[in-house]
Design an enzyme around this catalytic site. Structure first.
Site, short mmCIF file in Angstrom:
data_model
loop_
_atom_site.label_atom_id
_atom_site.label_comp_id
_atom_site.label_asym_id
_atom_site.label_seq_id
_atom_site.Cartn_x
_atom_site.Cartn_y
_atom_site.Cartn_z
N SER A 578 -6.13 1.17 -4.44
CA SER A 578 -5.60 -0.18 -4.37
C SER A 578 -6.72 -1.18 -4.65
CB SER A 578 -4.94 -0.41 -3.01
OG SER A 578 -4.16 -1.56 -3.01
N HIS A 693 3.36 3.09 -3.04
CA HIS A 693 1.93 2.77 -3.04
C HIS A 693 1.10 3.86 -2.36
CE1 HIS A 693 -1.39 0.19 -3.79
NE2 HIS A 693 -1.66 -0.04 -2.51
#
Length: 719
Positions: A578, A693
């Protein structure tokens, strides 16, 4: 802890939308010609064909690594093992847990009692079998949580995600009959924010149609929705603006102190907050970057910037307490009532969180990245009250977190857990444990403890400090495998994050223990600026125009590892996901001579267009707005997609992402790989079709992804 809206809790996982877009976002004014824009079409046939081709090529390379199959099977066994702590959430008299194992890969939502939970092998009552539900409904459901109505906690709003995306459906569920409520509250797939007010009333922010979402894809409108009422007819209670991150609602149902608060997040760190007073909204006049939570008649305020009240300057990172009604009634700072500090930061100490029992505040503290716990209680008459704190003896040093078990919605009846709290503890070599404590007496009871999952004999951990480019003292941890010496030949993995005030604290990992330490790998964890290890100032030093400091800190740790012969460049790998993927992508290009391998997971990489992709607009308070020339000037210097060039001598790169990631767009990783392939760099690329994610939707997918990553590291760093 302050109540967090769903959108903010999701962002804190690593760094949000209604459904995945079928087409790419509109072009930025600065981006006239990007030949790989077609890869932003998440479900586009051409893009998915490219993904399948790259996946096949990458598997062909990494599955040949001799340890791949054994690591994948070992990871799966660890993830499916019953030797895990079943962490629980209290709801009335029951303790709820979500559990996955080999027989239940999607998971069980189940419950028990504290008396039963104390046993080595508790009896659990299944409430929802997600595998059975997914089979019946033909959906790839992934658990996304539940919000239940006190005090009986019978009615729940259950959230289910398709394939692990942040977007989820919401359905009302009866936890007694264990059935979904026919004609009950239900929302289609969206990034919804829901809260109970009563058995027949909820507050909801969701995708109500055109104009109801912010540019970041979060709810802009909050409605009050009555049972049996069409959602379109629900009453609008609050509206934010399109450019906000989100509008949200918080409900405090403590008997005698019921409150409804609305908030519009003007950016990731600032908001305007309002208390519902009858039919009108009253603005709460505290700093826009402060958070507020309520504890019966008191308000607790956590500061992210200095705040001057009269002759007192409260520093950023403080936790303050005062009379709630007086705080709410204050028309401005001059009218703010006297506040007292439960925590103020120092050069080494920062606030890591807090929670409340019936009579005390539990304060989690980080001291040079080691966890400590304090309990604070008021003494004296209400008009002359002072707060007294004490440190609670806990395991040390490592990562700990205390969370009160008191249920404020049971205030009208005796709560046997009014002063109880759970405490989790772990470090790199100590398996996780879950302890039970009480603020009104000494001692900790071990409820659960993870058995050792690898042989840690001979392993050792040390904390070091290095001076960054500007002289700032930056800490990092080294986990040494058995028999390792500083001879420059150790395969070493350097991990970092450096963003959104997220702290990197020690963790116990069976995966690293069995696949890395066991074979001589060294793990290094860098506590760089941009994180929260030393409070808001540590974070703010590496945001916006200062973001480069994160990369300088990370490079300084790498340089120190090489200078002290922990490793050498050909044996040094870096890993981040991320925002951490942006970190390793940027540092790879700025200092390629330091590294032999890079694992870049679910990353941001195209910083010219990040604010146009999925939730990217919500992160402009962290990175800046690339459509502004002055801000693009600093972003452009580190944005990996714009800075990679043909002819650069780069370390070997593995990029991983997920098609179902609706937080950080998979186009970042796709386009970076395509551009690098065109330039002759030959990165490896792997995209899991599910997973959101987190990168994987179940234990099998997670084990496979981990095996690919460790196979890559061993392939590159053990030469």
């Amino acid at each position: 802890m302050p109540l967090l809206p769903a959108w903010f809790a999701a962002l804190l996982v690593c760094l949000p939308m209604t459904t995945l877009p079928a087409k790419a976002a509109e072009p930025s004014r600065q981006d006239a010609a990007d030949p790989y824009r077609w890869l932003e079409e998440v479900q586009g046939e051409r893009a998915l064909a490219w993904v399948r081709e790259r996946n096949q090529a990458t598997r062909g390379v990494l599955e040949t690594q001799p340890r791949f199959a054994a690591m994948r099977d070992g990871f799966r066994a660890i993830l499916d093992s019953r030797d895990k702590i079943p962490y629980v959430t209290r709801r009335g008299d029951a303790l709820y847990n979500f559990w996955r194992d080999a027989e239940h890969p999607r998971g069980l939502w189940r419950r028990s009692t504290l008396a039963e939970y104390r046993k080595a092998a508790p009896t659990w009552e299944t409430v929802i079998d997600l595998d059975a539900l997914a089979l019946i409904e033909g959906e790839n459901w992934v658990w996304a949580g539940a919000t239940c109505l006190a005090p009986d906690y019978r009615r729940c709003l259950v959230s289910l995600s398709r394939g692990g995306a942040d977007a989820h459906v919401v359905r009302e569920f009866d936890s007694t009959s264990k059935t979904f409520v026919a004609g009950g509250f239900a929302l289609p797939e969206a990034k919804s924010d829901v809260a109970w007010w009563s058995a027949d009333t909820v507050y909801v922010g969701t995708d109500f149609g055109p104009g109801s979402l912010t540019d970041s894809g979060y709810p802009r409108v909050i409605k009050r929705w009555q049972r049996g009422q069409p959602l379109a007819a629900a009453t609008i209670m609050f509206e934010g603006q399109t450019q906000d991150v989100a509008a949200s609602v918080q409900v405090d149902r403590t008997p005698g102190f019921e409150r409804v608060l609305f908030s519009r997040a003007t950016d990731f760190y600032n908001s305007e907050q309002f208390l519902l007073q009858g039919a009108r909204l009253q603005k709460i006049n505290i700093p826009s970057d402060a958070s507020i939570s309520f504890w019966r008649e008191r308000a607790l305020l956590q500061l992210r910037s200095d705040w001057v009240l009269g002759s007192t300057r409260w520093p950023a990172g403080s936790l303050l307490v005062g009379d709630a009604n007086a705080v709410l009634a204050a028309a401005d700072t001059a009218a703010m009532p006297p506040l007292q500090a439960l925590f103020t930061p120092s050069a080494t100490r920062s606030l890591a969180g807090f929670s409340t029992t019936r009579s005390q505040v539990l304060v989690n503290v980080l001291d040079d990245v080691a966890g400590k716990l304090e309990a604070w209680r008021p003494e004296g008459a209400p008009d002359r009250q002072r707060w007294v704190g004490r440190e609670i003896k806990t395991p040390f040093p490592g990562t700990l977190h205390a969370s009160a078990l008191h249920d404020p919605e049971l205030a009208e009846r005796t709560d046997p857990l009014a002063e109880a709290y759970t405490l989790t503890y772990t470090d790199f070599l100590t398996p996780d444990s879950l302890l039970l404590g009480h603020t009104d007496r000494e001692g900790l009871e071990t409820l659960k403890a993870l058995p050792a999952q690898f042989d840690s004999s001979g392993l050792r951990v040390e904390q070091r400090f290095v001076r960054s480019k500007d002289g700032t003292r930056v800490p990092y941890f080294i986990v040494w495998p058995k028999g390792a010496t500083a001879d420059g030949s150790n395969p070493t993995l350097l991990n970092g994050y450096g963003g959104f005030e997220v702290s990197k604290q020690p963790w116990y990992s069976a995966g690293f223990g069995t696949a890395w330490y066991r074979h001589g790998g060294v793990l290094v964890v860098a506590n760089i600026r941009g994180g929260g290890e030393y409070g808001p100032a540590w974070h703010q030093a590496a945001t916006l125009a200062g973001k480069q400091r994160s990369y300088d800190d990370f490079a300084a740790v790498a340089e120190d590892l090489i200078a002290t012969r922990v490793t050498s460049p050909k044996h040094l790998g870096i890993q981040g996901g991320s925002n951490g993927g942006l970190l390793v992508g940027a540092v790879m290009l700025q200092r390629p001579e330091l590294f032999g391998a890079v694992v870049c997971q679910v990353p941001l990489l195209d910083m010219r267009r990040y604010h146009l992709l999925l939730a990217g607009a919500s992160w402009m308070a962290e990175y800046g707005n690339p459509d502004r020339a002055d801000e693009w000037d600093w972003i452009s210097k580190y944005s990996p997609y714009q800075n990679v060039k043909a002819g650069m001598k780069l370390p070997k790169l593995l990029l991983t992402t997920s098609t179902r990631d609706d937080r950080v767009h998979p186009g970042h990783a796709r386009k970076m790989a395509a551009r690098m392939i065109e330039q002759g760099h030959a990165p490896l690329y792997y995209e899991n079709i599910e997973g959101g994610h987190a990168g994987a939707a179940d234990n099998g997918q997670k084990a496979d992804m981990m095996a690919l990553e460790f196979a890559f590291l061993w392939q590159q760093l053990a030469r």
